[in-house]
Design a protein around this motif. Structure first.
Motif, PDB file in Angstrom:
ATOM      1  N   ARG A  42      35.473  45.154  26.933  1.00 56.10           N
ATOM      2  CA  ARG A  42      36.636  46.009  27.800  1.00 56.10           C
ATOM      3  C   ARG A  42      36.354  45.904  29.072  1.00 56.10           C
ATOM      4  O   ARG A  42      37.514  46.142  29.067  1.00 56.10           O
ATOM      5  N   SER A  43      35.628  45.996  29.655  1.00 58.17           N
ATOM      6  CA  SER A  43      34.998  46.928  30.837  1.00 58.17           C
ATOM      7  C   SER A  43      33.632  46.108  30.895  1.00 58.17           C
ATOM      8  O   SER A  43      33.252  46.301  30.880  1.00 58.17           O
ATOM      9  N   CYS A  62      36.758  41.631  28.740  1.00 56.99           N
ATOM     10  CA  CYS A  62      38.383  40.885  28.861  1.00 56.99           C
ATOM     11  C   CYS A  62      39.501  42.677  27.776  1.00 56.99           C
ATOM     12  O   CYS A  62      38.824  42.200  26.840  1.00 56.99           O
ATOM     13  N   ASP A  63      40.104  42.630  28.566  1.00 59.77           N
ATOM     14  CA  ASP A  63      41.038  44.003  28.289  1.00 59.77           C
ATOM     15  C   ASP A  63      41.916  43.039  27.393  1.00 59.77           C
ATOM     16  O   ASP A  63      42.604  42.758  27.773  1.00 59.77           O
ATOM     17  N   ASP A  68      47.198  39.569  31.061  1.00 58.16           N
ATOM     18  CA  ASP A  68      46.968  38.182  32.493  1.00 58.16           C
ATOM     19  C   ASP A  68      44.958  38.258  32.022  1.00 58.16           C
ATOM     20  O   ASP A  68      44.765  37.284  32.307  1.00 58.16           O
ATOM     21  N   GLN A  69      44.409  39.276  31.675  1.00 55.72           N
ATOM     22  CA  GLN A  69      43.148  38.941  30.989  1.00 55.72           C
ATOM     23  C   GLN A  69      42.563  38.244  30.074  1.00 55.72           C
ATOM     24  O   GLN A  69      41.582  37.851  30.639  1.00 55.72           O
ATOM     25  N   GLN A  72      42.970  34.893  32.041  1.00 55.04           N
ATOM     26  CA  GLN A  72      41.988  34.716  32.433  1.00 55.04           C
ATOM     27  C   GLN A  72      40.049  34.620  32.515  1.00 55.04           C
ATOM     28  O   GLN A  72      39.840  33.332  32.510  1.00 55.04           O
TER      29      GLN A  72
END
Length: 268
Positions: A42-43, A62-63, A68-69, A72
Motif C-alpha cells: 500500500r505504500s 497500490c493503496d 485512481d491507484q 494506475q
C-alpha cells in the motif's frame, strides 16, 4: 516433483505487511514451488520493507482505498504481456483508534472505510485486472473461520468478512460469463500475526482458542497459507466459490467437558 503444478506459474499477491503476515507465508511457499510472484503493497515505505523480505519479487505500490491507484496499477500491468494464473487478496483494515465500542455504536465512517478496504477492494481489483488474469485463474481471499460468532474484541469486522465471503459467489458467477476464473476463501481461526496483536483483547482470545482446539495448539499462519497455495493450484480446480475453514477443529469443541467444568467452577 511438482505435484501442485505451480512451477512457472505467475501470481499477484496483495497484502504482504511483514514476515508474520499470511500473505508473506503464501509468497514464501509459492516461491519454493518455483512460482513467479509479484507483490503489491500500500505504500512506498512498505515496498522498501517487503523488498528486503523477498528480493526475488517485484514489489508494486497500490493503496486500494483510492480508485485512481487501482486504475494506475491496472494500466501499468496492462502494458505487459504476461497474465497471472492467480491472485491473492489478503487485505483488511479497521480503525479502532477510539477503542472498542459496542457494535451498535460503530461509527459509520470507520465501518464504511473498513468495508471499502477489507471487502469491496476484492471486487474493485478483480474488475480492474480481469484482462490480466488467465482464463482459468484462481483468486483467493483471506477471511475468518466464522462470521456468526459475536466476538466482542473483533469489533465490527465479522459482518464485513461476511460480505467478503458472499462476494466470492457473486464474483464467480459474473466472471463465468467470459472466463473460468474461480474464487475461494481461506477462513482461518485465530492467528498470531502482527496485525492481530494490535487488537485489544485478542491475545486472551488466542489463548482461549488454544484451550478449545482439540490438539491444544492454535492454527499456525503457515497452515492457512498452505490451504491458500492449494487453492491457487490446478489441483483444486473443482473447488469453486467455497470458504475453506482452517481452525484445527475449534468449532467442534466449544462444549469440551474440561472447559465447561472450569467455567462453572469460576462462577461458583
Amino acid at each position: 516433483m511438482d505435484f501442485l503444478k505451480l512451477s512457472g506459474k505467475r501470481f499477484l499477491i496483495f497484502g504482504v505487511a511483514n514476515k508474520k503476515s499470511v500473505a508473506a507465508a503464501i509468497t514464501k511457499s509459492l516461491l519454493e514451488c518455483g512460482s513467479l510472484v509479484t507483490l503489491v503493497v500500500r505504500s512506498v515505505a512498505r515496498r522498501e520493507q517487503v523488498a528486503k523480505l523477498f528480493p526475488a519479487c517485484e514489489v508494486l505500490v497500490c493503496d486500494v482505498e483510492f480508485e485512481d491507484q487501482i486504475a494506475q496499477l491496472a494500466a501499468e500491468l496492462s502494458s505487459r504481456e504476461e497474465v497471472f494464473d492467480g491472485l491473492v487478496h489478503s487485505l483488511a483494515f479497521a480503525d479502532y483508534s477510539d477503542g472498542m465500542k459496542p457494535f451498535h455504536e460503530t461509527p459509520k465512517k470507520a465501518f464504511l472505510q473498513a468495508v471499502d478496504i477489507s471487502c469491496y477492494s476484492l471486487t474493485a481489483l478483480c474488475n480492474a485486472l480481469k484482462n490480466k488474469l488467465a482464463h482459468d485463474a484462481s483468486v483467493v481471499t483471506i477471511s475468518i473461520s466464522t462470521t456468526k460468532m459475536a466476538s466482542e474484541n473483533y469489533g465490527y469486522m465479522a459482518p464485513i468478512k461476511a460480505a467478503l465471503d458472499s462476494s466470492i459467489a457473486f464474483l464467480t458467477k459474473s466472471f463465468s460469463r467470459f472466463s473460468k476464473v474461480r474464487f475461494n476463501t481461506v477462513s482461518p481461526g485465530l492467528l498470531k500475526t502482527s496485525a492481530s496483536a494490535g487488537i485489544p483483547g485478542y491475545v486472551d482470545s488466542y489463548l482461549y482458542a488454544e484451550q478449545v482446539i482439540p490438539r491444544k495448539k492454535a492454527v499456525e499462519t503457515q497452515e492457512a497459507a498452505d490451504v491458500a497455495v492449494f487453492l491457487l493450484s490446478p489441483r483444486s480446480s473443482g473447488i469453486v466459490a467455497q470458504s475453506l475453514v482452517v481452525d484445527a477443529g475449534m468449532s467442534i469443541n466449544y462444549f469440551d467437558a474440561d472447559i465447561i467444568s472450569r467455567a462453572m467452577k469460576s462462577e461458583s
